[in-house]
Design a protein around this motif. Structure first.
Motif, PDB file in Angstrom:
ATOM      1  N   SER A  32      -1.013  13.442 -15.429  1.00 47.03           N
ATOM      2  CA  SER A  32      -1.250  14.801 -15.916  1.00 47.03           C
ATOM      3  C   SER A  32      -2.725  15.138 -15.785  1.00 47.03           C
ATOM      4  O   SER A  32      -3.568  14.275 -15.578  1.00 47.03           O
ATOM      5  CB  SER A  32      -0.809  14.942 -17.386  1.00 47.03           C
ATOM      6  N   GLY A  33      -3.027  16.416 -15.920  1.00 49.88           N
ATOM      7  CA  GLY A  33      -4.421  16.846 -15.927  1.00 49.88           C
ATOM      8  C   GLY A  33      -5.106  16.626 -14.607  1.00 49.88           C
ATOM      9  O   GLY A  33      -4.549  16.767 -13.530  1.00 49.88           O
ATOM     10  N   GLY A  34      -6.372  16.218 -14.663  1.00 45.28           N
ATOM     11  CA  GLY A  34      -7.191  16.097 -13.470  1.00 45.28           C
ATOM     12  C   GLY A  34      -6.796  14.959 -12.561  1.00 45.28           C
ATOM     13  O   GLY A  34      -7.171  14.941 -11.400  1.00 45.28           O
ATOM     14  N   CYS A  35      -6.051  13.945 -13.060  1.00 46.90           N
ATOM     15  CA  CYS A  35      -5.711  12.795 -12.237  1.00 46.90           C
ATOM     16  C   CYS A  35      -4.405  12.983 -11.493  1.00 46.90           C
ATOM     17  O   CYS A  35      -3.928  12.072 -10.832  1.00 46.90           O
ATOM     18  CB  CYS A  35      -5.630  11.528 -13.090  1.00 46.90           C
ATOM     19  N   ALA A  36      -3.811  14.170 -11.584  1.00 46.29           N
ATOM     20  CA  ALA A  36      -2.489  14.382 -10.990  1.00 46.29           C
ATOM     21  C   ALA A  36      -2.485  14.205  -9.486  1.00 46.29           C
ATOM     22  O   ALA A  36      -1.489  13.801  -8.903  1.00 46.29           O
ATOM     23  CB  ALA A  36      -1.979  15.775 -11.353  1.00 46.29           C
ATOM     24  N   GLU A  37      -3.632  14.517  -8.812  1.00 43.57           N
ATOM     25  CA  GLU A  37      -3.673  14.424  -7.356  1.00 43.57           C
ATOM     26  C   GLU A  37      -4.270  13.103  -6.870  1.00 43.57           C
ATOM     27  O   GLU A  37      -4.294  12.861  -5.665  1.00 43.57           O
ATOM     28  CB  GLU A  37      -4.493  15.594  -6.792  1.00 43.57           C
ATOM     29  N   GLU A  38      -4.764  12.270  -7.755  1.00 43.17           N
ATOM     30  CA  GLU A  38      -5.358  11.010  -7.344  1.00 43.17           C
ATOM     31  C   GLU A  38      -4.272  10.016  -6.947  1.00 43.17           C
ATOM     32  O   GLU A  38      -3.225   9.942  -7.578  1.00 43.17           O
ATOM     33  CB  GLU A  38      -6.200  10.423  -8.488  1.00 43.17           C
ATOM     34  N   PRO A  39      -4.490   9.228  -5.878  1.00 43.75           N
ATOM     35  CA  PRO A  39      -3.481   8.242  -5.472  1.00 43.75           C
ATOM     36  C   PRO A  39      -3.343   7.133  -6.507  1.00 43.75           C
ATOM     37  O   PRO A  39      -4.320   6.745  -7.159  1.00 43.75           O
ATOM     38  CB  PRO A  39      -4.030   7.708  -4.148  1.00 43.75           C
ATOM     39  N   LEU A  40      -2.132   6.621  -6.641  1.00 41.90           N
ATOM     40  CA  LEU A  40      -1.880   5.530  -7.569  1.00 41.90           C
ATOM     41  C   LEU A  40      -2.496   4.255  -7.027  1.00 41.90           C
ATOM     42  O   LEU A  40      -2.345   3.929  -5.847  1.00 41.90           O
ATOM     43  CB  LEU A  40      -0.372   5.325  -7.744  1.00 41.90           C
ATOM     44  N   VAL A  41      -3.182   3.531  -7.883  1.00 42.71           N
ATOM     45  CA  VAL A  41      -3.710   2.222  -7.508  1.00 42.71           C
ATOM     46  C   VAL A  41      -2.587   1.213  -7.684  1.00 42.71           C
ATOM     47  O   VAL A  41      -2.145   0.942  -8.793  1.00 42.71           O
ATOM     48  CB  VAL A  41      -4.928   1.842  -8.363  1.00 42.71           C
ATOM     49  N   CYS A  42      -2.104   0.678  -6.567  1.00 47.31           N
ATOM     50  CA  CYS A  42      -0.938  -0.205  -6.605  1.00 47.31           C
ATOM     51  C   CYS A  42      -1.199  -1.416  -5.711  1.00 47.31           C
ATOM     52  O   CYS A  42      -1.527  -1.270  -4.534  1.00 47.31           O
ATOM     53  CB  CYS A  42       0.303   0.556  -6.131  1.00 47.31           C
ATOM     54  N   SER A  43      -1.064  -2.610  -6.277  1.00 47.16           N
ATOM     55  CA  SER A  43      -1.249  -3.835  -5.502  1.00 47.16           C
ATOM     56  C   SER A  43       0.076  -4.398  -5.027  1.00 47.16           C
ATOM     57  O   SER A  43       0.146  -5.042  -3.979  1.00 47.16           O
ATOM     58  CB  SER A  43      -1.977  -4.884  -6.357  1.00 47.16           C
ATOM     59  N   ARG A  44       1.141  -4.148  -5.795  1.00 49.00           N
ATOM     60  CA  ARG A  44       2.463  -4.690  -5.467  1.00 49.00           C
ATOM     61  C   ARG A  44       3.520  -3.646  -5.789  1.00 49.00           C
ATOM     62  O   ARG A  44       3.547  -3.090  -6.887  1.00 49.00           O
ATOM     63  CB  ARG A  44       2.724  -5.950  -6.290  1.00 49.00           C
ATOM     64  N   PHE A  45       4.396  -3.379  -4.829  1.00 52.97           N
ATOM     65  CA  PHE A  45       5.456  -2.393  -5.019  1.00 52.97           C
ATOM     66  C   PHE A  45       6.778  -3.046  -4.632  1.00 52.97           C
ATOM     67  O   PHE A  45       6.973  -3.461  -3.488  1.00 52.97           O
ATOM     68  CB  PHE A  45       5.189  -1.162  -4.154  1.00 52.97           C
ATOM     69  N   ILE A  46       7.676  -3.166  -5.595  1.00 51.98           N
ATOM     70  CA  ILE A  46       8.978  -3.804  -5.397  1.00 51.98           C
ATOM     71  C   ILE A  46      10.041  -2.719  -5.379  1.00 51.98           C
ATOM     72  O   ILE A  46      10.153  -1.946  -6.337  1.00 51.98           O
ATOM     73  CB  ILE A  46       9.273  -4.820  -6.518  1.00 51.98           C
ATOM     74  N   TYR A  69       9.128   2.111 -12.305  1.00 53.90           N
ATOM     75  CA  TYR A  69       8.658   1.411 -13.491  1.00 53.90           C
ATOM     76  C   TYR A  69       7.277   0.831 -13.207  1.00 53.90           C
ATOM     77  O   TYR A  69       6.945   0.498 -12.070  1.00 53.90           O
ATOM     78  CB  TYR A  69       9.600   0.260 -13.877  1.00 53.90           C
ATOM     79  N   ARG A  70       6.497   0.677 -14.289  1.00 55.51           N
ATOM     80  CA  ARG A  70       5.170   0.066 -14.191  1.00 55.51           C
ATOM     81  C   ARG A  70       5.107  -1.121 -15.136  1.00 55.51           C
ATOM     82  O   ARG A  70       5.568  -1.053 -16.287  1.00 55.51           O
ATOM     83  CB  ARG A  70       4.100   1.093 -14.552  1.00 55.51           C
ATOM     84  N   LEU A  71       4.562  -2.227 -14.652  1.00 60.97           N
ATOM     85  CA  LEU A  71       4.404  -3.417 -15.478  1.00 60.97           C
ATOM     86  C   LEU A  71       3.295  -3.170 -16.491  1.00 60.97           C
ATOM     87  O   LEU A  71       2.160  -2.857 -16.116  1.00 60.97           O
ATOM     88  CB  LEU A  71       4.069  -4.622 -14.598  1.00 60.97           C
ATOM     89  N   ILE A  72       3.619  -3.283 -17.765  1.00 58.86           N
ATOM     90  CA  ILE A  72       2.653  -2.945 -18.816  1.00 58.86           C
ATOM     91  C   ILE A  72       1.448  -3.872 -18.783  1.00 58.86           C
ATOM     92  O   ILE A  72       0.307  -3.438 -18.955  1.00 58.86           O
ATOM     93  CB  ILE A  72       3.343  -2.981 -20.196  1.00 58.86           C
ATOM     94  N   SER A  73       1.676  -5.164 -18.530  1.00 55.14           N
ATOM     95  CA  SER A  73       0.571  -6.121 -18.529  1.00 55.14           C
ATOM     96  C   SER A  73      -0.309  -5.996 -17.286  1.00 55.14           C
ATOM     97  O   SER A  73      -1.454  -6.462 -17.279  1.00 55.14           O
ATOM     98  CB  SER A  73       1.116  -7.549 -18.624  1.00 55.14           C
ATOM     99  N   ASP A  74       0.205  -5.383 -16.220  1.00 55.35           N
ATOM    100  CA  ASP A  74      -0.561  -5.164 -14.995  1.00 55.35           C
ATOM    101  C   ASP A  74      -0.111  -3.842 -14.384  1.00 55.35           C
ATOM    102  O   ASP A  74       0.837  -3.800 -13.592  1.00 55.35           O
ATOM    103  CB  ASP A  74      -0.348  -6.312 -13.999  1.00 55.35           C
ATOM    104  N   PRO A  75      -0.762  -2.728 -14.725  1.00 51.73           N
ATOM    105  CA  PRO A  75      -0.329  -1.399 -14.267  1.00 51.73           C
ATOM    106  C   PRO A  75      -0.353  -1.205 -12.754  1.00 51.73           C
ATOM    107  O   PRO A  75       0.164  -0.205 -12.262  1.00 51.73           O
ATOM    108  CB  PRO A  75      -1.331  -0.451 -14.951  1.00 51.73           C
ATOM    109  N   THR A  76      -0.950  -2.152 -12.000  1.00 49.99           N
ATOM    110  CA  THR A  76      -0.967  -2.005 -10.544  1.00 49.99           C
ATOM    111  C   THR A  76       0.329  -2.505  -9.896  1.00 49.99           C
ATOM    112  O   THR A  76       0.495  -2.381  -8.680  1.00 49.99           O
ATOM    113  CB  THR A  76      -2.147  -2.766  -9.925  1.00 49.99           C
ATOM    114  N   VAL A  77       1.240  -3.057 -10.692  1.00 48.05           N
ATOM    115  CA  VAL A  77       2.533  -3.526 -10.172  1.00 48.05           C
ATOM    116  C   VAL A  77       3.593  -2.480 -10.499  1.00 48.05           C
ATOM    117  O   VAL A  77       3.839  -2.178 -11.669  1.00 48.05           O
ATOM    118  CB  VAL A  77       2.930  -4.884 -10.781  1.00 48.05           C
ATOM    119  N   LEU A  78       4.196  -1.913  -9.479  1.00 41.77           N
ATOM    120  CA  LEU A  78       5.233  -0.905  -9.642  1.00 41.77           C
ATOM    121  C   LEU A  78       6.558  -1.413  -9.097  1.00 41.77           C
ATOM    122  O   LEU A  78       6.599  -2.251  -8.189  1.00 41.77           O
ATOM    123  CB  LEU A  78       4.853   0.391  -8.923  1.00 41.77           C
ATOM    124  N   LEU A  79       7.617  -0.876  -9.665  1.00 45.84           N
ATOM    125  CA  LEU A  79       8.968  -1.264  -9.267  1.00 45.84           C
ATOM    126  C   LEU A  79       9.811  -0.010  -9.112  1.00 45.84           C
ATOM    127  O   LEU A  79       9.661   0.946  -9.876  1.00 45.84           O
ATOM    128  CB  LEU A  79       9.552  -2.195 -10.334  1.00 45.84           C
TER     129      LEU A  79
END
Length: 244
Positions: free
Chosen positions: A51-65, A117-127
């Motif tokens: 939301s807000g100003g970060c809506a257009e920023e790319p997601l920082v993701c290291s691992r996508f399952i 979904y996003r891993l709470i302990s590591d927000p850069t891991v998405l599923l």
């Protein structure tokens, strides 16, 4: 129609009719209907936590399952989502002849859905759980809109999918194969150890998993099954190892 011995009968052909149909000019009504269908088939990716100003920023993701198909999605529900803490961060809305998804994140296992979904302990891991059917003309949209939201640098993708053993090509009889079993495909940039044998030629993958493999650096794990069995029956520990 009666014919005589030796008589040459010309079979009817639709070649001329097909050419006439193709040459027929599109009417305004046809154009309006086509535009409405194209708009209805557009895919929307809604990120619930941006939301807000970060809506257009790319997601920082290291691992996508990505789990594609009902059995792969059920595998994640049984062995991944229940084992650690995840939070829903997005949803895909799409419509086609075979399924319809909505923007709600409260879904049943029998529903067609595509959730992130996003891993709470590591927000850069998405599923991603994608139990819905993505039509051929929607696959590029799906890839463009999902991966267009992510930072590509350092991103590693793991795809989980399934296919029937009847489609598996091998020199031995498929009746003697102990199913389900795992096979993998990987991009040339993927340098990590693969947890199962690679998919042998001339076997191929289709639909969204095939489109996805050409779009990123990563690994595709294919569960080849004999029937509608719960994924995870084929040594879940080996499949889980790629997720850690």
């Amino acid at each position: 129609m009666a014919t005589f011995f030796g008589e040459v009968v010309v079979a009817p052909s639709r070649a001329g009719l097909d050419e006439e149909e193709e040459a027929r000019e599109e009417t305004p009504e046809d154009r309006e209907i086509r535009k409405e269908i194209e708009k209805k088939r557009e895919i929307d990716v809604l990120w619930t936590w941006r939301s807000g100003g970060c809506a257009e920023e790319p997601l920082v993701c290291s691992r996508f399952i990505v789990a594609i198909g009902r059995n792969a999605a059920a595998f994640l529900s049984s062995f991944i989502l229940d084992s650690v803490c995840w939070e829903v961060v997005g949803v895909v809305k799409l419509w086609n002849e075979w399924c319809r998804t909505s923007s709600t994140t409260n879904v049943l296992p029998t529903d067609s859905f595509c959730l992130f979904y996003r891993l709470i302990s590591d927000p850069t891991v998405l599923l991603c759980q994608c139990s819905c059917y993505v039509a051929e003309d929607q696959q590029f949209q799906w890839l463009e809109k999902v991966f267009g939201s992510m930072q590509k640098k350092g991103l590693q993708v793991t795809i989980l999918s399934t296919c029937p053993v009847a489609d598996y090509k091998t020199q031995e009889s498929t009746l003697t194969l102990v199913s389900p079993f795992l096979r993998a495909l990987k991009t040339k940039e993927f340098q990590e150890q693969v947890c199962c044998p690679l998919l042998e030629q001339p076997n191929i993958v289709r639909d969204l998993p095939a489109a996805g493999k050409e779009a990123w650096t990563g690994l595709l794990i294919n569960l080849i099954e004999n029937a509608e069995l719960l994924p995870g029956v084929a040594d879940p520990c080996s499949a889980l190892s790629v997720l850690h």
